[in-house]
Design a protein around this motif. Structure first.
Motif, PDB file in Angstrom:
ATOM      1  N   GLY A 161       0.740  -1.348  -0.014  1.00  0.00           N
ATOM      2  CA  GLY A 161      -0.155  -0.107   0.039  1.00  0.00           C
ATOM      3  C   GLY A 161       0.681   1.237  -0.253  1.00  0.00           C
ATOM      4  N   ILE A 165      -3.869   2.130   2.471  1.00  0.00           N
ATOM      5  CA  ILE A 165      -4.327   0.897   3.000  1.00  0.00           C
ATOM      6  C   ILE A 165      -5.655   0.822   3.395  1.00  0.00           C
ATOM      7  CG2 ILE A 165      -3.228   0.958   4.933  1.00  0.00           C
ATOM      8  CD1 ILE A 165      -2.246  -2.055   4.663  1.00  0.00           C
ATOM      9  N   TYR A 189      -3.258  -0.977  -1.275  1.00  0.00           N
ATOM     10  CA  TYR A 189      -3.457  -2.489  -0.772  1.00  0.00           C
ATOM     11  C   TYR A 189      -4.810  -2.416  -0.174  1.00  0.00           C
ATOM     12  CZ  TYR A 189      -2.330  -6.892   1.466  1.00  0.00           C
ATOM     13  OH  TYR A 189      -2.416  -7.995   1.919  1.00  0.00           O
TER      14      TYR A 189
END
Length: 638
Positions: A161, A165, A189
């Motif tokens: 990420g 994230i 991510y």
């Protein structure tokens, strides 16, 4: 005052006040929604960080100043909030990432730019090492092993990420995510169990999934340049464009158990960058999935996957099965569904054994709509599939294979189907199978749709419409194979395996017989049968095809060895085919031809208008009709 007299247009102060109140109630001059975030400072009173910490669940936070918010550490959203960041750049400045969404939070970001992160290692509690995957054994798809993810144990822990994230529920609406770097998910991510939605004008662009150690194959790294997802991802709009990953998923990389749905927007201009090496399937290596690579489920109902590049396989999309146990006794095959949208202009660039310019599929695949257009590869310019494919709609058009399978190559030992309104047209292969190449013990049934206007341009092999290899089987029960061309042999179908024809038509196909002014002596305008092949026609028609000899069908022929090709006519019709200047208008028989029922009629040639049997061929008519051919029905050569 008379009712028709012009009214007094003088406005009183009371009238002005009333008008102002009315306009205000309609929204004129109303305050923009949300709690104002009044400073672009990283922290402190009025900052976004302070506003998130103080917000009640469900709050909307609105940044009021345009400019750049430079972070010293990631912003953490741990509750349900909406962040309106139009005109603001939130810059991680090479420190960690810009934004983290926790497991229990549902966050919407509208507008603005998130940029400049390098990701971080996940805490052990969130199973950072779970991204490793074990693909099928090498002997089952040796030329498509992704070396970066075939080991499940991690020797080192990757960063994930680069820019953001998500462990919860995240919606990006009109947001730009750019300039991120990480080993998994250069831009984003999306964790297992999380939900990510892209909509509006969101643009995930200019992100990179790079390597910890290019010499260590035991690390999951270089995956998902724009996005790596293990959860649920929906792309309803926006772009994932101009991202890169070293090993796979230049734009998007999905892990086992993930689900990706694309209903709008573009996955465009992404690439995986590992250079291609090797000269054969045994030593080839490269990257896969220039636009998308996933080992989870993928559905495309709209939008486009376009102009992406891979060095090895799946220029646009690659989807792969994985082993579920150490011995690979059980295999998980994800599902792939294409019902709308387009896969176009994607390519593979390697110099040996490349496959799947548009789609490389090792999945349970269903295509009922959409367009696969203008893609290119060595094998399977449009589609290279290694597992069951059900093709009932959509268009596979103008794709190119520099070797075999311009539109589609089937390599599995499973069952494949073409029917409904599916159209495979205008595709080109240099060697064989301009429309479809069937090999690797594949079984194909066609009961509808069309394979038309495809071509083979080289002089080594043929099958302008369909090429069936010696280990494969083809059943034609319906649909049309028409208007295809080959230079040397098999304008409609070139057959090395087994074929059963119960319906459908093979019509209007041509062996052109010439290249650069040279006469090649080409045969089998409708069907060319190599030694060892067999065809039983109990229905359907082979008509209006043209070749120098064997306008309808060529069985065996020059340079063919035993066992002889075998054709049994047991109910079909072979009619109005033409040998252009030579013999065997309906059949040029160099193998074994048996007419049991059905008809051979209206065909023409210089001799053997219906059937021309070369010396050593076997011919028997136990029923049916061989009549009305020009200049004669059956001729036995000397």
């Amino acid at each position: 005052m008379n009712a028709r007299t012009a009214p007094d247009r003088t406005t009183t102060p009371l009238a002005l006040l009333t008008l102002t109140l009315v306009l205000a109630s309609c929204g004129g001059g109303s305050t923009p929604p949300g709690t104002p975030v009044t400073t672009l400072a990283d922290s402190g009173a009025g900052s976004l960080r302070e506003a998130i910490a103080a917000a009640a669940p469900g709050a909307t936070l609105r940044l009021t100043q345009a400019g750049t918010l430079t972070l010293d550490s990631p912003l953490v959203a741990d509750k349900n909030v909406t962040i309106i960041a139009t005109g603001v750049t939130i810059d991680a400045a090479g420190k960690g990432r810009a934004l983290e969404v926790t497991q229990d939070a549902a966050v919407t970001v509208r507008g603005g730019t998130l940029k400049g992160g390098v990701g971080a290692v996940l805490p052990a509690s969130l199973n950072a090492a779970s991204v490793g995957e074990r693909f099928m054994p090498a002997q089952m798809h040796v030329r498509h092993t992704d070396r970066a993810t075939r080991i499940s144990a991690q020797a080192a822990t990757p960063t994930v990420g680069g820019v953001l994230i998500n462990h919860g529920v995240l919606t990006l609406d009109g947001v730009t995510v750019t300039g991120g770097k990480a080993n998994l998910g250069g831009g984003i991510y999306n964790d297992a169990g999380a939900t990510l939605t892209l909509k509006g004008t969101t643009n995930v662009t200019g992100n990179t999934a790079d390597l910890i150690d290019p010499n260590d194959d035991t690390i999951s790294q270089g995956l998902g340049g724009g996005i790596f997802t293990k959860g649920t991802m929906t792309m309803a709009g926006g772009n994932v464009s101009g991202n890169s990953a070293t090993y796979s998923g230049g734009g998007i990389r999905g892990g086992v158990g993930s689900s990706i749905t694309i209903s709008g927007g573009r996955v465009d201009g992404n690439t995986c960058t590992l250079p291609f090496t090797g000269t054969t399937s045994a030593d080839a290596s490269g990257c896969g999935g220039g636009g998308i690579f996933t080992t989870g489920d993928l559905g495309i109902t709209g939008g486009s996957v376009s102009n992406n590049t891979a060095s090895y396989y799946g220029g646009g999309v690659a989807i792969a099965g994985t082993c579920t146990d150490a011995e690979c006794a059980t295999v998980y095959f994800p599902t792939f569904i294409l019902s709308g949208g387009s896969v176009e202009g994607n390519t593979t660039t390697g110099t040996a054994d490349n496959g799947g310019g548009g789609l490389w599929l090792y999945a349970k695949s269903t295509i009922s709509g959409g367009t696969i257009y203008g893609n290119s590869s060595m094998y399977g310019g449009g589609i290279d599939t290694w597992h069951d494919l059900n093709l009932t709609g959509g268009v596979i058009e103008d794709n190119t294979a520099t070797v075999n399978g311009g539109g589609l190559i089937l390599l599995s030992d499973g069952a494949n189907h073409i029917g409904g309104t599916a159209r495979i047209s205008g595709n080109t292969a240099t060697n064989a199978g301009g429309g479809v190449y069937v090999t690797g013990a594949s079984r194909l049934t066609m009961d509808g749709g069309s394979i038309n206007g495809n071509k083979v341009t080289g002089t080594t092999d043929g099958g302008g419409g369909v090429r069936v290899s010696g280990s494969s089987a083809f059943t034609l029960a319906g649909g049309k194979i028409s208007g295809n061309t080959a230079v040397k042999t098999g304008g409609g179908v070139t057959l090395g395996g087994q074929m059963v024809m119960t319906g459908g038509s093979i019509t209007g196909n041509t062996v052109t017989n010439r290249t650069s002014g040279q006469d090649l002596g080409g045969g089998g305008g409708g069907v060319r049968m190599y030694a060892g092949s067999s065809l039983t026609a109990s229905g359907g028609t082979i008509s209006n095809n043209t070749a120098w000899y064997g306008g309808g069908v060529e069985t065996g022929g020059a340079f063919q060895t035993s066992p002889a090709a075998t054709f049994v006519l047991s109910g079909g019709t072979v009619s109005s085919n033409h040998a252009d200047g030579n013999v065997g208008g309906g059949f040029f028989n160099g193998g074994v031809l048996t007419v049991q029922t059905g008809s051979v009629t209206g065909n023409s040639a210089s001799a053997g208008g219906g059937v021309f049997n070369i010396k050593g061929a076997t011919y028997a008519q136990t029923g049916g009709t061989v009549t009305g051919n020009t200049p004669d029905d059956v001729v036995n050569g000397q």
